[in-house]
Design an enzyme around this catalytic site. Structure first.
Site, PDB file in Angstrom:
ATOM      1  N   LYS A  72       0.895  -1.213   0.024  1.00 33.91           N
ATOM      2  CA  LYS A  72      -0.094   0.096   0.125  1.00 33.91           C
ATOM      3  C   LYS A  72       0.960   1.420  -0.074  1.00 33.91           C
ATOM      4  O   LYS A  72       1.825   1.186   1.017  1.00 33.91           O
ATOM      5  CB  LYS A  72      -0.861   0.120   1.251  1.00 33.91           C
ATOM      6  CG  LYS A  72      -1.542   1.176   1.594  1.00 33.91           C
ATOM      7  CD  LYS A  72      -3.104   0.694   0.615  1.00 33.91           C
ATOM      8  CE  LYS A  72      -4.101   2.044   0.596  1.00 33.91           C
ATOM      9  NZ  LYS A  72      -3.543   2.885  -0.436  1.00 33.91           N
ATOM     10  N   LYS A 108       5.387   2.103  -2.810  1.00 33.73           N
ATOM     11  CA  LYS A 108       5.370   3.520  -3.422  1.00 33.73           C
ATOM     12  C   LYS A 108       5.497   3.526  -4.968  1.00 33.73           C
ATOM     13  O   LYS A 108       6.061   2.699  -5.500  1.00 33.73           O
ATOM     14  CB  LYS A 108       6.310   4.272  -2.589  1.00 33.73           C
ATOM     15  CG  LYS A 108       5.919   6.008  -2.290  1.00 33.73           C
ATOM     16  CD  LYS A 108       4.956   5.913  -1.192  1.00 33.73           C
ATOM     17  CE  LYS A 108       4.733   7.473  -1.050  1.00 33.73           C
ATOM     18  NZ  LYS A 108       3.879   7.689   0.058  1.00 33.73           N
ATOM     19  N   THR A 192      -4.864  12.410   7.807  1.00 33.10           N
ATOM     20  CA  THR A 192      -3.333  12.402   8.441  1.00 33.10           C
ATOM     21  C   THR A 192      -3.306  13.480   9.377  1.00 33.10           C
ATOM     22  O   THR A 192      -3.015  13.040  10.415  1.00 33.10           O
ATOM     23  CB  THR A 192      -2.626  12.723   7.145  1.00 33.10           C
ATOM     24  OG1 THR A 192      -2.786  11.840   6.150  1.00 33.10           O
ATOM     25  CG2 THR A 192      -0.830  12.797   7.394  1.00 33.10           C
TER      26      THR A 192
END
Ligand code: NAD
Length: 464
Positions: A72, A108, A192
């Protein structure tokens, strides 16, 4: 962007693994496996430009480790994208998912491009072209991308659509951070910043803070920085400085964060609130030099705001420093001048390894990136779960579940730090490596296989 070479960023990232291995009983083999990414894909993406010419862009997708679940991690569109940096970012994702205990590994991706120089049609062709190149590599059960620097929800929507066309079936769970009408999750936008806020609330209890007396500086006023500043400001924290890539603004009495967010998003500038025409036309509005007679600034003349550079912001005398912009902002050059006793790493990799040592000697408490900014990937996990279930949660449900995970894992890491008498970053890596080690070692280690002669014989199969 960074002062270190991109390959050095990956080498530095692995140093933190070695340091944590001194405390974690993870085993040599697990450590060996975590030091190399599972796979690194380099692709060339041909894109027809608006003027009819053809350009070929380089792209990367790294899958670091998938022992605990599908990999992920975001896709970055940036001129400085480099495989070394992408490897480091994928490694951090593996650790981050393990710290918060969600069933994902780390990945990534990135494309070497300055998207500001593309038209919207070229951007869409590039986004779809990237998916055409990596389609065999990604999938809801293998590798799940998301937005990162200079990619957004609309780009995720194009990418999901392209993947669905290739597979001949709608596949929303292949990517997270999508627009809500295309299967995105409520609460992803501020996840976040909110995750970092929940960490700060846990610290507030432990440190007996009164929010009104706590001064905070935030470097980077994008998605993550704005939301953590907004939530802290609403609780009464005094946000005395914020900045973006052009520089920052400081006001000892505290900044009006809702107005800064509104103005930044409308004008793309943060200094407009205190220094430019959006409040009044006096360039010194709010400062001691303010000459305006008909000032519309709520705080009036003499409110003592001033422009500061990003370097000055980092070195302010504040109680909490929140780097929320890019990698390698706190280095050996400035670490000794960081006065904040608490640093909350909302950006990925804002502190270099060498700077870490200096801050630890200064007794600075660093809440590390792999914990402090893990709220984003946690709500991405929620999005993936909702897509697969075809059942969507309310925003309150998302917030409650995020709070439960962030608070629980913060407490676990904080207690481990106290128990091991180490710094919080090392404790977070130990926490992550224990989970990773358990998963990797349960597939068998040298000790198990070197004893295979005396171990149980495999069960007989039913067929002859
Ligand atoms: P963003 O693009 O929305 O905002 C970045 C902000 O940083 C902008 O305000 C930009 O002007 C500013 N900036 C850029 N260079 C700067 C510099 N040298 N000094 C000061 N400010 C600078 O990005 P974002 O999503 O808010 O991400 C910020 C950081 O948080 C990145 O390190 C990212 O990897 C990390 N992060 C973001 C998420 C997320 O969900 N958004 C999740 C995990 C980690």
């Amino acid at each position: 962007m960074s002062q270190e070479s991109p390959d050095q960023i990956f080498a530095d990232a692995l140093k933190r693994l070695d340091r944590a291995a001194e405390f974690a009983d993870i085993g040599e083999e697990a450590l060996l496996r975590l030091k190399s990414p599972k796979s690194v894909l380099e692709v060339s993406i041909p894109v027809r430009m608006d003027d009819g010419s053809l350009r070929v862009f380089q792209g990367y997708r790294v899958r670091h480790d998938d022992t605990r679940g599908p990999t992920k991690g975001g896709i970055r569109f940036h001129p400085n994208v480099h495989p070394g940096e992408v490897k480091a970012l994928a490694f951090w994702m593996t650790c981050k998912c393990a710290v918060v205990g969600i069933p994902f590994g780390g990945g990534k991706g990135g494309v070497v491009v300055d998207p500001k120089h593309l038209s919207r049609l070229e951007l869409e062709r590039l986004s779809r072209g990237f998916i055409d190149c990596v389609a065999d590599f990604i999938g809801p059960e293998t590798d799940i991308p998301a937005p990162d620097v200079y990619t957004n929800a609309m780009i995720m929507g194009w990418m999901m659509d392209e993947y669905s066309k290739i597979c001949r079936q709608r596949t929303p769970a292949v990517i997270t951070g999508k627009p809500i009408p295309l299967g995105g999750s409520l609460g992803r936008d501020d996840a976040t910043g909110r995750g970092a806020y929940y960490c700060i609330k846990e610290l507030e209890t432990r440190k007996n803070w009164t929010p009104e007396n706590v001064r905070v500086a935030v470097q980077g006023f994008g998605n993550a920085g704005q939301h953590v500043a907004r939530l802290l400001h609403a609780d009464g924290y005094r946000i005395v400085a914020v900045s973006d890539s052009r520089g920052g603004v400081f006001r000892q009495e505290g900044l009006d964060i809702p107005r800064l967010i509104e103005t930044k998003n409308r004008t793309r500038r943060i200094d407009a609130v205190y220094h430019e025409g959006s409040v009044c036309d006096c360039p010194d509005c709010g400062s001691e030099q303010c000459q305006c007679e008909d000032c519309h600034c709520d705080d009036g003349p003499g409110a003592k705001s001033k422009s500061i550079t990003n370097a000055e912001l980092l070195e302010l005398d504040v109680d909490i420093l929140i780097p929320a912009a890019m990698e390698n902002q706190i280095t050996v050059e400035n670490a000794a001048r960081i006065k904040a006793p608490v640093v909350i790493e909302v950006a990925n990799g804002p502190t270099t390894c060498d700077a870490d040592e200096i801050l630890i000697q200064q007794d600075t408490l660093i809440v590390p990136d792999i914990l402090a900014n893990a709220g984003g990937v946690t709500v991405s996990y929620f999005e993936w779960v909702q897509n697969r279930a075809g059942y969507y949660w309310t925003e309150d449900e998302v917030h409650d579940r995020l709070k439960e995970i962030m608070s629980r894992e913060f407490v676990a890491v904080y207690d481990l730090m106290t128990q091991l008498q180490t710094d919080m970053r090392t404790a977070a890596y130990v926490h992550a490596m224990t989970r990773l080690g358990d998963a990797l070692n349960s597939q068998g280690t040298e000790r198990f296989f070197s004893n295979h002669v005396t171990s149980q014989t495999p069960p007989k199969t039913a067929s002859a």
